[in-house]
Scaffold this motif. Structure first.
Motif, PDB file in Angstrom:
ATOM      1  N   ALA A 143     -13.567   0.202   3.683  1.00 33.75           N
ATOM      2  CA  ALA A 143     -12.787  -0.575   2.716  1.00 33.75           C
ATOM      3  C   ALA A 143     -12.587  -1.961   3.326  1.00 33.75           C
ATOM      4  O   ALA A 143     -12.651  -2.125   4.549  1.00 33.75           O
ATOM      5  CB  ALA A 143     -11.435   0.084   2.451  1.00 33.75           C
ATOM      6  N   SER A 144     -12.354  -2.951   2.467  1.00 37.79           N
ATOM      7  CA  SER A 144     -12.162  -4.317   2.966  1.00 37.79           C
ATOM      8  C   SER A 144     -10.683  -4.541   3.317  1.00 37.79           C
ATOM      9  O   SER A 144      -9.816  -3.721   2.972  1.00 37.79           O
ATOM     10  CB  SER A 144     -12.573  -5.314   1.885  1.00 37.79           C
ATOM     11  N   GLN A 145     -10.412  -5.673   3.969  1.00 46.65           N
ATOM     12  CA  GLN A 145      -9.014  -5.998   4.288  1.00 46.65           C
ATOM     13  C   GLN A 145      -8.192  -6.140   3.010  1.00 46.65           C
ATOM     14  O   GLN A 145      -7.051  -5.682   2.942  1.00 46.65           O
ATOM     15  CB  GLN A 145      -8.953  -7.293   5.120  1.00 46.65           C
ATOM     16  N   GLN A 146      -8.816  -6.721   1.958  1.00 44.67           N
ATOM     17  CA  GLN A 146      -8.110  -6.844   0.667  1.00 44.67           C
ATOM     18  C   GLN A 146      -7.810  -5.453   0.093  1.00 44.67           C
ATOM     19  O   GLN A 146      -6.708  -5.199  -0.411  1.00 44.67           O
ATOM     20  CB  GLN A 146      -8.964  -7.646  -0.325  1.00 44.67           C
ATOM     21  N   ASP A 147      -8.803  -4.554   0.174  1.00 44.39           N
ATOM     22  CA  ASP A 147      -8.577  -3.173  -0.294  1.00 44.39           C
ATOM     23  C   ASP A 147      -7.390  -2.557   0.449  1.00 44.39           C
ATOM     24  O   ASP A 147      -6.543  -1.888  -0.159  1.00 44.39           O
ATOM     25  CB  ASP A 147      -9.802  -2.278  -0.024  1.00 44.39           C
ATOM     26  N   LEU A 148      -7.353  -2.760   1.765  1.00 44.19           N
ATOM     27  CA  LEU A 148      -6.280  -2.151   2.562  1.00 44.19           C
ATOM     28  C   LEU A 148      -4.919  -2.675   2.139  1.00 44.19           C
ATOM     29  O   LEU A 148      -3.953  -1.909   2.006  1.00 44.19           O
ATOM     30  CB  LEU A 148      -6.518  -2.412   4.055  1.00 44.19           C
ATOM     31  N   ASP A 149      -4.838  -3.994   1.904  1.00 50.04           N
ATOM     32  CA  ASP A 149      -3.563  -4.561   1.427  1.00 50.04           C
ATOM     33  C   ASP A 149      -3.188  -3.921   0.095  1.00 50.04           C
ATOM     34  O   ASP A 149      -2.029  -3.568  -0.143  1.00 50.04           O
ATOM     35  CB  ASP A 149      -3.678  -6.082   1.271  1.00 50.04           C
ATOM     36  N   ASP A 150      -4.187  -3.761  -0.795  1.00 48.68           N
ATOM     37  CA  ASP A 150      -3.925  -3.158  -2.108  1.00 48.68           C
ATOM     38  C   ASP A 150      -3.515  -1.690  -1.962  1.00 48.68           C
ATOM     39  O   ASP A 150      -2.644  -1.203  -2.688  1.00 48.68           O
ATOM     40  CB  ASP A 150      -5.170  -3.256  -3.014  1.00 48.68           C
ATOM     41  N   LEU A 151      -4.150  -0.985  -1.026  1.00 50.32           N
ATOM     42  CA  LEU A 151      -3.839   0.444  -0.836  1.00 50.32           C
ATOM     43  C   LEU A 151      -2.415   0.639  -0.311  1.00 50.32           C
ATOM     44  O   LEU A 151      -1.705   1.561  -0.736  1.00 50.32           O
ATOM     45  CB  LEU A 151      -4.840   1.094   0.132  1.00 50.32           C
ATOM     46  N   VAL A 152      -2.003  -0.242   0.604  1.00 49.18           N
ATOM     47  CA  VAL A 152      -0.628  -0.144   1.122  1.00 49.18           C
ATOM     48  C   VAL A 152       0.359  -0.400  -0.020  1.00 49.18           C
ATOM     49  O   VAL A 152       1.334   0.340  -0.202  1.00 49.18           O
ATOM     50  CB  VAL A 152      -0.399  -1.140   2.293  1.00 49.18           C
ATOM     51  N   ALA A 153       0.085  -1.436  -0.820  1.00 50.53           N
ATOM     52  CA  ALA A 153       0.987  -1.752  -1.945  1.00 50.53           C
ATOM     53  C   ALA A 153       1.026  -0.585  -2.937  1.00 50.53           C
ATOM     54  O   ALA A 153       2.100  -0.207  -3.426  1.00 50.53           O
ATOM     55  CB  ALA A 153       0.522  -3.034  -2.636  1.00 50.53           C
ATOM     56  N   LEU A 154      -0.142  -0.016  -3.201  1.00 51.18           N
ATOM     57  CA  LEU A 154      -0.233   1.122  -4.131  1.00 51.18           C
ATOM     58  C   LEU A 154       0.583   2.305  -3.594  1.00 51.18           C
ATOM     59  O   LEU A 154       1.388   2.913  -4.321  1.00 51.18           O
ATOM     60  CB  LEU A 154      -1.713   1.514  -4.268  1.00 51.18           C
ATOM     61  N   ALA A 155       0.375   2.620  -2.328  1.00 50.09           N
ATOM     62  CA  ALA A 155       1.072   3.776  -1.723  1.00 50.09           C
ATOM     63  C   ALA A 155       2.586   3.563  -1.734  1.00 50.09           C
ATOM     64  O   ALA A 155       3.350   4.503  -1.986  1.00 50.09           O
ATOM     65  CB  ALA A 155       0.570   3.998  -0.297  1.00 50.09           C
ATOM     66  N   LEU A 156       3.036   2.331  -1.488  1.00 42.08           N
ATOM     67  CA  LEU A 156       4.482   2.072  -1.476  1.00 42.08           C
ATOM     68  C   LEU A 156       5.070   2.174  -2.881  1.00 42.08           C
ATOM     69  O   LEU A 156       6.179   2.677  -3.068  1.00 42.08           O
ATOM     70  CB  LEU A 156       4.775   0.686  -0.871  1.00 42.08           C
ATOM     71  N   ARG A 157       4.314   1.738  -3.887  1.00 40.88           N
ATOM     72  CA  ARG A 157       4.803   1.888  -5.275  1.00 40.88           C
ATOM     73  C   ARG A 157       4.863   3.360  -5.665  1.00 40.88           C
ATOM     74  O   ARG A 157       5.813   3.811  -6.297  1.00 40.88           O
ATOM     75  CB  ARG A 157       3.904   1.134  -6.261  1.00 40.88           C
ATOM     76  N   VAL A 158       3.828   4.109  -5.299  1.00 39.37           N
ATOM     77  CA  VAL A 158       3.837   5.552  -5.595  1.00 39.37           C
ATOM     78  C   VAL A 158       5.022   6.196  -4.873  1.00 39.37           C
ATOM     79  O   VAL A 158       5.735   7.035  -5.437  1.00 39.37           O
ATOM     80  CB  VAL A 158       2.503   6.210  -5.178  1.00 39.37           C
ATOM     81  N   ASN A 159       5.260   5.773  -3.631  1.00 39.63           N
ATOM     82  CA  ASN A 159       6.364   6.340  -2.852  1.00 39.63           C
ATOM     83  C   ASN A 159       7.710   6.072  -3.528  1.00 39.63           C
ATOM     84  O   ASN A 159       8.541   6.973  -3.652  1.00 39.63           O
ATOM     85  CB  ASN A 159       6.341   5.742  -1.444  1.00 39.63           C
ATOM     86  N   ASP A 160       7.915   4.847  -3.995  1.00 38.18           N
ATOM     87  CA  ASP A 160       9.193   4.522  -4.662  1.00 38.18           C
ATOM     88  C   ASP A 160       9.359   5.380  -5.913  1.00 38.18           C
ATOM     89  O   ASP A 160      10.424   5.934  -6.164  1.00 38.18           O
ATOM     90  CB  ASP A 160       9.240   3.037  -5.042  1.00 38.18           C
ATOM     91  N   PHE A 161       8.296   5.476  -6.699  1.00 41.26           N
ATOM     92  CA  PHE A 161       8.376   6.246  -7.940  1.00 41.26           C
ATOM     93  C   PHE A 161       8.642   7.724  -7.653  1.00 41.26           C
ATOM     94  O   PHE A 161       9.550   8.340  -8.224  1.00 41.26           O
ATOM     95  CB  PHE A 161       7.079   6.084  -8.745  1.00 41.26           C
ATOM     96  N   LEU A 162       7.846   8.288  -6.752  1.00 42.53           N
ATOM     97  CA  LEU A 162       7.976   9.724  -6.456  1.00 42.53           C
ATOM     98  C   LEU A 162       9.327  10.048  -5.823  1.00 42.53           C
ATOM     99  O   LEU A 162       9.948  11.063  -6.151  1.00 42.53           O
ATOM    100  CB  LEU A 162       6.875  10.171  -5.485  1.00 42.53           C
ATOM    101  N   SER A 163       9.778   9.181  -4.894  1.00 35.93           N
ATOM    102  CA  SER A 163      11.067   9.434  -4.223  1.00 35.93           C
ATOM    103  C   SER A 163      12.177   9.521  -5.253  1.00 35.93           C
ATOM    104  O   SER A 163      13.016  10.430  -5.211  1.00 35.93           O
ATOM    105  CB  SER A 163      11.405   8.307  -3.237  1.00 35.93           C
ATOM    106  N   GLY A 164      12.186   8.576  -6.205  1.00 43.88           N
ATOM    107  CA  GLY A 164      13.226   8.561  -7.232  1.00 43.88           C
ATOM    108  C   GLY A 164      13.106   9.764  -8.159  1.00 43.88           C
ATOM    109  O   GLY A 164      14.111  10.409  -8.486  1.00 43.88           O
ATOM    110  N   MET A 165      11.875  10.053  -8.555  1.00 48.58           N
ATOM    111  CA  MET A 165      11.654  11.169  -9.477  1.00 48.58           C
ATOM    112  C   MET A 165      12.143  12.482  -8.853  1.00 48.58           C
ATOM    113  O   MET A 165      12.857  13.250  -9.492  1.00 48.58           O
ATOM    114  CB  MET A 165      10.160  11.276  -9.813  1.00 48.58           C
ATOM    115  N   PHE A 166      11.778  12.705  -7.597  1.00 46.56           N
ATOM    116  CA  PHE A 166      12.171  13.966  -6.961  1.00 46.56           C
ATOM    117  C   PHE A 166      13.662  13.971  -6.608  1.00 46.56           C
ATOM    118  O   PHE A 166      14.331  15.000  -6.719  1.00 46.56           O
ATOM    119  CB  PHE A 166      11.296  14.236  -5.732  1.00 46.56           C
TER     120      PHE A 166
END
Ligand code: TMP
Length: 254
Positions: A143-166
């Motif tokens: 993956a590229s450095q841009q992909d990695l930045d996007d993946l971290v942002a994606l994972a943190l958004r999923v984390n916020d959503f899932l944490s609240g939902m659960f």
């Protein structure tokens, strides 16, 4: 025998060719594996529960603008998804020390981490999915450095959503794993959440009792896996009732 063309068979799911170009059908098996498939069992009903729970999560993510591969559930075990080019990484987000983090760094299980931690693992069964650094990922072109930045942002958004939902249903989201894929909109490419998000890929602890409601029940022989996954589905309000209707809306746990 299926009349559809099998595209890929993994440990817990099968992908078939979809009805339209750019789509696939994701079938949830009852197989449970742990320790890179060293431990294996067929757990009746697990696929049905994970199909439902993953649908619920992916719909929620789509609803807040986090792109996922999920289009719609087709039946008890199958969902229609967007085909994408998989990034060969598992992206793990952790809020609480557990599992391999506790082992590797000697941090007591259950200790809240100072902030969410994102880790990357290279998807390779033969190597046992080793943890890798961003340096490995970019040097070997996974993956590229841009992909990695996007993946971290994606994972943190999923984390916020899932944490609240659960949290709303009395469950502590300890950690989870996601996978991501690349899709093209014309000349533009973007990364979307793919695979599944279910108790197979999360650590979920009851907030009051600490009871484990995830695949650790299977990994560590702690009891009945189906009871644990059913409890997650029930709290999220996605269990079909006796008449087959789904009781909508999560049950708030005080
Ligand atoms: P770990 O503590 O074993 O590294 O697992 C971290 C999280 O990732 C946990 O929620 C379980 C999930 N996970 C998977 O979904 N698949 C895997 O192959 C592994 C190793 C972990």
């Amino acid at each position: 025998m299926s009349r559809r063309r099998l595209v890929y068979e993994g440990k817990a799911k099968i992908l078939y060719e979809g009805p339209e170009p750019g789509t696939l059908i994701q079938y949830f098996k009852d197989d449970a594996t742990a320790n890179n498939a060293e431990k294996h069992a067929v757990v009746d009903g697990k696929g049905v529960l994970n199909n439902r729970i993953s649908e619920h999560v992916m719909n929620g993510l789509n609803g807040i603008g986090v792109p996922t591969h999920f289009i719609r559930r087709l039946n008890m075990r199958e969902q229609l998804i967007r085909s994408c080019e998989m990034i060969p990484l598992e992206i793990v987000a952790r809020n609480v020390a557990a599992g391999s983090l506790s082992k590797r760094l000697g941090i007591d299980e259950g200790e809240t981490l100072p902030r969410p931690i994102i880790e990357f693992y290279y998807k390779d069964d033969a190597l046992g999915d080793p943890m890798v650094a961003e340096e490995h990922i970019t040097a070997f072109n996974w993956a590229s450095q841009q992909d990695l930045d996007d993946l971290v942002a994606l994972a943190l958004r999923v984390n916020d959503f899932l944490s609240g939902m659960f949290m709303g249903v009395g469950i502590r989201l300890v950690d989870f794993k996601i996978e991501a894929g690349r899709i093209w909109d014309g000349d533009f490419q973007r990364l979307i959440v793919a695979d599944e998000i279910s108790p197979d890929s999360c650590r979920l602890w009851d907030m009051k009792s600490g009871e484990k409601l995830d695949k650790d029940v299977f990994r560590k022989d702690l009891g009945n896996l189906i009871d644990a996954y059913t409890e997650v589905a029930r709290r999220l309000g996605i269990m079909p009732d006796a008449s087959g209707n789904v009781v909508a809306g999560p049950k708030l746990v005080h």
